[in-house]
Motif scaffolding. Structure first.
Motif, PDB file in Angstrom:
ATOM      1  N   VAL A  60       2.818 -33.698 -63.138  1.00 49.00           N
ATOM      2  CA  VAL A  60       2.401 -34.593 -64.389  1.00 49.00           C
ATOM      3  C   VAL A  60       1.247 -35.540 -63.885  1.00 49.00           C
ATOM      4  CG1 VAL A  60       3.270 -36.290 -66.142  1.00 49.00           C
ATOM      5  CG2 VAL A  60       4.844 -34.561 -65.103  1.00 49.00           C
ATOM      6  N   VAL A  61       0.135 -35.498 -64.809  1.00 45.37           N
ATOM      7  CA  VAL A  61      -0.819 -36.339 -64.503  1.00 45.37           C
ATOM      8  C   VAL A  61      -0.749 -37.527 -65.795  1.00 45.37           C
ATOM      9  CG1 VAL A  61      -3.412 -36.507 -64.415  1.00 45.37           C
ATOM     10  CG2 VAL A  61      -2.070 -34.750 -63.086  1.00 45.37           C
ATOM     11  N   VAL A  62      -1.056 -38.475 -65.677  1.00 47.51           N
ATOM     12  CA  VAL A  62      -1.386 -39.679 -66.457  1.00 47.51           C
ATOM     13  C   VAL A  62      -2.728 -40.269 -66.273  1.00 47.51           C
ATOM     14  CG1 VAL A  62      -1.025 -42.122 -67.227  1.00 47.51           C
ATOM     15  CG2 VAL A  62       1.107 -40.454 -66.688  1.00 47.51           C
ATOM     16  N   LEU A  63      -3.650 -39.978 -67.569  1.00 46.85           N
ATOM     17  CA  LEU A  63      -4.859 -40.635 -67.411  1.00 46.85           C
ATOM     18  C   LEU A  63      -4.871 -41.758 -68.356  1.00 46.85           C
ATOM     19  CD1 LEU A  63      -7.583 -37.758 -68.201  1.00 46.85           C
ATOM     20  CD2 LEU A  63      -7.650 -39.696 -66.329  1.00 46.85           C
ATOM     21  N   ALA A  64      -5.274 -42.934 -67.919  1.00 42.85           N
ATOM     22  CA  ALA A  64      -5.003 -44.237 -68.629  1.00 42.85           C
ATOM     23  C   ALA A  64      -5.971 -45.270 -68.289  1.00 42.85           C
ATOM     24  CB  ALA A  64      -3.565 -44.800 -68.541  1.00 42.85           C
ATOM     25  N   THR A  65      -6.990 -44.558 -68.098  1.00 45.29           N
ATOM     26  CA  THR A  65      -8.096 -45.740 -67.763  1.00 45.29           C
ATOM     27  C   THR A  65      -9.030 -46.158 -68.766  1.00 45.29           C
ATOM     28  OG1 THR A  65     -10.212 -43.847 -67.951  1.00 45.29           O
ATOM     29  CG2 THR A  65      -8.719 -43.824 -65.916  1.00 45.29           C
ATOM     30  N   THR A  66      -9.877 -47.156 -68.646  1.00 45.33           N
ATOM     31  CA  THR A  66     -10.721 -47.578 -69.681  1.00 45.33           C
ATOM     32  C   THR A  66     -12.137 -47.090 -69.804  1.00 45.33           C
ATOM     33  OG1 THR A  66     -11.530 -49.497 -68.298  1.00 45.33           O
ATOM     34  CG2 THR A  66      -9.490 -49.939 -69.785  1.00 45.33           C
ATOM     35  N   SER A  67     -12.202 -46.103 -68.753  1.00 41.86           N
ATOM     36  CA  SER A  67     -13.756 -45.301 -68.593  1.00 41.86           C
ATOM     37  C   SER A  67     -14.139 -44.645 -70.103  1.00 41.86           C
ATOM     38  CB  SER A  67     -13.444 -44.339 -67.564  1.00 41.86           C
ATOM     39  OG  SER A  67     -14.602 -43.783 -67.358  1.00 41.86           O
ATOM     40  N   ARG A  68     -15.367 -44.460 -70.257  1.00 37.98           N
ATOM     41  CA  ARG A  68     -16.003 -44.076 -71.411  1.00 37.98           C
ATOM     42  C   ARG A  68     -16.556 -42.718 -70.676  1.00 37.98           C
ATOM     43  NH1 ARG A  68     -17.613 -47.471 -75.958  1.00 37.98           N
ATOM     44  NH2 ARG A  68     -16.016 -49.317 -76.009  1.00 37.98           N
ATOM     45  N   THR A  69     -16.436 -42.387 -69.582  1.00 39.23           N
ATOM     46  CA  THR A  69     -17.179 -41.084 -69.014  1.00 39.23           C
ATOM     47  C   THR A  69     -15.976 -40.403 -68.130  1.00 39.23           C
ATOM     48  OG1 THR A  69     -17.899 -42.510 -67.085  1.00 39.23           O
ATOM     49  CG2 THR A  69     -19.453 -42.139 -69.006  1.00 39.23           C
ATOM     50  N   LEU A 119      -0.475 -32.998 -68.546  1.00 42.19           N
ATOM     51  CA  LEU A 119      -1.162 -34.355 -68.711  1.00 42.19           C
ATOM     52  C   LEU A 119      -1.198 -35.219 -69.966  1.00 42.19           C
ATOM     53  CD1 LEU A 119      -4.769 -34.772 -67.276  1.00 42.19           C
ATOM     54  CD2 LEU A 119      -4.460 -35.325 -69.728  1.00 42.19           C
ATOM     55  N   ASN A 120      -0.781 -36.598 -69.547  1.00 39.58           N
ATOM     56  CA  ASN A 120      -0.998 -37.376 -70.892  1.00 39.58           C
ATOM     57  C   ASN A 120      -2.341 -37.956 -70.868  1.00 39.58           C
ATOM     58  OD1 ASN A 120       1.643 -36.927 -71.529  1.00 39.58           O
ATOM     59  ND2 ASN A 120       2.513 -38.856 -71.118  1.00 39.58           N
ATOM     60  N   ALA A 121      -3.088 -37.962 -71.945  1.00 38.97           N
ATOM     61  CA  ALA A 121      -4.390 -38.524 -71.963  1.00 38.97           C
ATOM     62  C   ALA A 121      -4.107 -39.744 -73.035  1.00 38.97           C
ATOM     63  CB  ALA A 121      -5.351 -37.511 -72.715  1.00 38.97           C
ATOM     64  N   VAL A 122      -4.334 -40.963 -72.453  1.00 37.15           N
ATOM     65  CA  VAL A 122      -3.917 -42.287 -73.114  1.00 37.15           C
ATOM     66  C   VAL A 122      -5.248 -43.133 -73.463  1.00 37.15           C
ATOM     67  CG1 VAL A 122      -2.707 -44.505 -72.738  1.00 37.15           C
ATOM     68  CG2 VAL A 122      -1.814 -42.253 -71.843  1.00 37.15           C
ATOM     69  N   GLY A 123      -6.288 -42.913 -72.651  1.00 37.87           N
ATOM     70  CA  GLY A 123      -7.623 -43.437 -72.874  1.00 37.87           C
ATOM     71  C   GLY A 123      -8.837 -43.154 -73.926  1.00 37.87           C
ATOM     72  N   PHE A 124      -9.926 -43.185 -73.678  1.00 37.84           N
ATOM     73  CA  PHE A 124     -10.779 -42.721 -74.818  1.00 37.84           C
ATOM     74  C   PHE A 124     -10.850 -41.234 -74.519  1.00 37.84           C
ATOM     75  CE2 PHE A 124     -12.802 -46.789 -74.037  1.00 37.84           C
ATOM     76  CZ  PHE A 124     -12.858 -47.217 -75.527  1.00 37.84           C
ATOM     77  N   LYS A 125     -10.926 -40.496 -75.785  1.00 37.00           N
ATOM     78  CA  LYS A 125     -10.897 -39.070 -75.696  1.00 37.00           C
ATOM     79  C   LYS A 125     -11.615 -38.645 -76.942  1.00 37.00           C
ATOM     80  CE  LYS A 125      -5.979 -39.614 -76.490  1.00 37.00           C
ATOM     81  NZ  LYS A 125      -6.077 -40.735 -76.214  1.00 37.00           N
ATOM     82  N   GLN A 126     -12.740 -39.206 -77.172  1.00 35.19           N
ATOM     83  CA  GLN A 126     -13.437 -38.904 -78.380  1.00 35.19           C
ATOM     84  C   GLN A 126     -14.982 -38.228 -77.769  1.00 35.19           C
ATOM     85  OE1 GLN A 126     -12.807 -43.348 -79.026  1.00 35.19           O
ATOM     86  NE2 GLN A 126     -13.325 -42.477 -81.212  1.00 35.19           N
ATOM     87  N   VAL A 127     -15.617 -37.758 -78.819  1.00 30.25           N
ATOM     88  CA  VAL A 127     -16.846 -37.276 -78.739  1.00 30.25           C
ATOM     89  C   VAL A 127     -17.819 -38.126 -78.075  1.00 30.25           C
ATOM     90  CG1 VAL A 127     -19.036 -36.067 -79.551  1.00 30.25           C
ATOM     91  CG2 VAL A 127     -16.558 -35.266 -80.328  1.00 30.25           C
ATOM     92  N   GLY A 128     -18.508 -38.025 -77.027  1.00 29.51           N
ATOM     93  CA  GLY A 128     -19.369 -39.088 -76.502  1.00 29.51           C
ATOM     94  C   GLY A 128     -18.861 -40.189 -75.629  1.00 29.51           C
ATOM     95  N   ARG A 129     -17.458 -40.341 -75.920  1.00 27.79           N
ATOM     96  CA  ARG A 129     -16.701 -41.393 -74.946  1.00 27.79           C
ATOM     97  C   ARG A 129     -15.271 -40.815 -74.718  1.00 27.79           C
ATOM     98  NH1 ARG A 129     -16.655 -46.461 -78.916  1.00 27.79           N
ATOM     99  NH2 ARG A 129     -14.878 -45.815 -80.282  1.00 27.79           N
ATOM    100  N   SER A 130     -15.266 -40.137 -73.508  1.00 32.60           N
ATOM    101  CA  SER A 130     -14.008 -39.833 -73.027  1.00 32.60           C
ATOM    102  C   SER A 130     -13.823 -39.723 -71.375  1.00 32.60           C
ATOM    103  CB  SER A 130     -14.025 -38.401 -73.478  1.00 32.60           C
ATOM    104  OG  SER A 130     -12.978 -37.689 -72.973  1.00 32.60           O
ATOM    105  N   GLU A 131     -12.443 -40.207 -71.130  1.00 33.34           N
ATOM    106  CA  GLU A 131     -12.099 -40.210 -69.701  1.00 33.34           C
ATOM    107  C   GLU A 131     -11.912 -38.847 -69.154  1.00 33.34           C
ATOM    108  OE1 GLU A 131      -8.586 -42.640 -69.255  1.00 33.34           O
ATOM    109  OE2 GLU A 131      -7.512 -41.469 -70.852  1.00 33.34           O
ATOM    110  N   PHE A 132     -12.017 -37.774 -70.188  1.00 31.61           N
ATOM    111  CA  PHE A 132     -11.936 -36.606 -69.401  1.00 31.61           C
ATOM    112  C   PHE A 132     -13.035 -35.540 -69.607  1.00 31.61           C
ATOM    113  CE2 PHE A 132      -9.114 -36.517 -72.942  1.00 31.61           C
ATOM    114  CZ  PHE A 132      -9.689 -35.451 -73.689  1.00 31.61           C
TER     115      PHE A 132
END
Lengths: 307, 307
Positions: free
Chosen positions: A187-196, A210-223
């Motif tokens: 299991v991987v948790v992504l919970a950063t404040t990164s926009r890249t 994987l749980n993606a908790v932070g930014f996950k939008q077009v142009g700003r995403s932690e993955f």
């Protein structure tokens, strides 16, 4: 008189299993239409906005969370729970804990539904409040053998690992390299404040959830966007909210939107989840509206007899 | 931790003079632009809505009141006060008192600004919570000699008069005929739930000031439309809110809207109020948004040292 919960009281009274059970029920209620969660309501002020996310569970309760966009590091929120039969306020929570615990518990419900049954290792990117509640809730649904955590500062990741050992009793290690922290984890948790992007598809082993908790939008995403292409199963706690993001959510882009599954539908057995041990499953957490109130309802019922 | 006020605590801690002073300041701040009060924000639920009315006073505070439209007779509201410098929540009020006390205190500020300086008699139509706080606040701005009250039930008006005598120390009498209750009174308060006129222009003596608290819209109004024609001075606590009613407010119809004065402008001396003892003045109360938070701020500052 309504009962009032501080952050300390929420943290002390709420265990992961209870919180995940409450979120599982809320997801099922959202899927079958008993939980009504309208779009957020916004009041513009000077240099910021007050925002209300509301919800109602059939004839049981209604209420809301309020938060603002002023960006104060110690800003506080409220969650208000009304009895749907009388309109009276049963409980109020002041602070941040209900909000982050419910996000964690939604993540726990996703892990329980989508990770391999034998998942036992957890890699975490991020060491903040959101990362913590994801681990707290995951520990309630899988017997964790090891947690590895990376965050930008050594002190942050060391403190996080120490807290996992102390509070959850799970072996935990800070890791300096983000890729190493998530390598070959169940299991991987992504919970950063990164926009890249801090992680891409190549960093995940077959079979990972994987749980993606932070930014996950077009142009700003932690993955990286290739992560969603890699996913065999793509789920969210609210397809309606996922489709309403601005900028758009990556998982709501045309090539993904058609396969973005409602986690409530997976829990109800109406949509398949994982169908094999080598699949990569990704949960895009959006914070189903109304779930803060659902969690406060659970907390209030556990703490005092119903009025 | 935020301080939490129940209805009983609000009622015990708040006196009329303090409340009227707070509303006078809020009206002045709204007039000069320091008090920001955006349109209400609404979240639709099943069979009702949650509504947030928000406000911000410069760099001092921001916050909101929430209420709903389910129509529960004992339904409760919350008022939430944030410190604008930190975002922390300084106080929360649960119940109805802050809302009705601020409406009363806005009415008291109107009486103080518009009634004759020697006004001493008060006639009231209505015997509910809103009628009570109007009398409570009026007694703080004029030395009342006598209160007469009419409401639909003898028991209601008798209890109201007894409460005026007991809590405010003012001679007070229940009156069976509504016209007799307001005849030759210096100040009249209209605070009924009636959607049809209970009073018209002919019922008012020259020199009367009237606070209109209940319905005052086209097609549903507790007073006859001739009342506004009779008024020499027409004022409201929020022209912007008055113009936003649906159905339209009678005072916002074309023939009145141009002369509807901002009570804050009257208080600031920017617009004249009463200019003679024979004038009839009418205050159309709409409940300036943000004033519940302003009153909670005043209460919190009186009760505990600022964080």
């Amino acid at each position: 008189m309504a009962v009032v919960f501080s952050d300390d009281e929420v943290a002390a009274a709420l265990d992961g299993s209870t919180a995940v059970a409450a979120m599982r029920e809320a997801l099922l209620a959202a899927y079958d239409g008993r939980l009504v969660a309208p779009p957020r309501a916004t009041a513009p002020l000077r240099d910021g906005r007050l925002v209300m996310t509301a919800g109602q569970l059939a004839d049981e309760w209604y209420g809301f969370r309020s938060y603002d966009t002023f960006g104060h590091p110690d800003g506080e929120q409220v969650v208000v729970l009304h009895d749907a039969r009388t309109g009276r306020i049963r409980a109020v929570a002041v602070g941040e804990e209900i909000g982050s615990r419910r996000t964690g518990a939604l993540g726990g419900a996703a892990v329980d539904a989508l990770a391999r049954p034998d998942a036992g290792t957890l890699g975490v990117l991020g060491a903040g409040r959101q990362a913590w509640t994801q681990v707290w809730a995951t520990a309630a649904v899988r017997p964790l053998r090891e947690v590895t955590v990376h965050s930008r500062t050594p002190a942050g990741r060391e403190a996080f690992a120490a807290r996992v050992r102390a509070e959850l009793g799970v072996p935990a290690w800070p890791v300096a390299d983000p890729r190493a922290a998530v390598r070959d984890r169940d299991v991987v948790v992504l919970a950063t404040t990164s926009r890249t992007p801090v992680l891409s598809a190549a960093d995940l082993a077959p079979g990972t959830h994987l749980n993606a908790v932070g930014f996950k939008q077009v142009g700003r995403s932690e993955f990286g966007p290739d992560l969603l292409d890699r996913a065999d199963v793509l789920a969210t706690d609210s397809p309606a909210q996922a489709l309403a993001y601005d900028p758009p959510m990556l998982a709501a882009e045309p090539r993904h939107a058609g396969r973005l599954r409602h986690l409530g539908a997976v829990l109800a057995g109406a949509t398949p989840g994982r169908t094999g041990p080598e699949q990569v499953t990704v949960f895009c957490s959006v914070g189903l509206a109304g779930t803060e109130v659902a969690l406060l309802d659970r907390l209030a019922r556990a703490t005092l007899p119903r009025a």
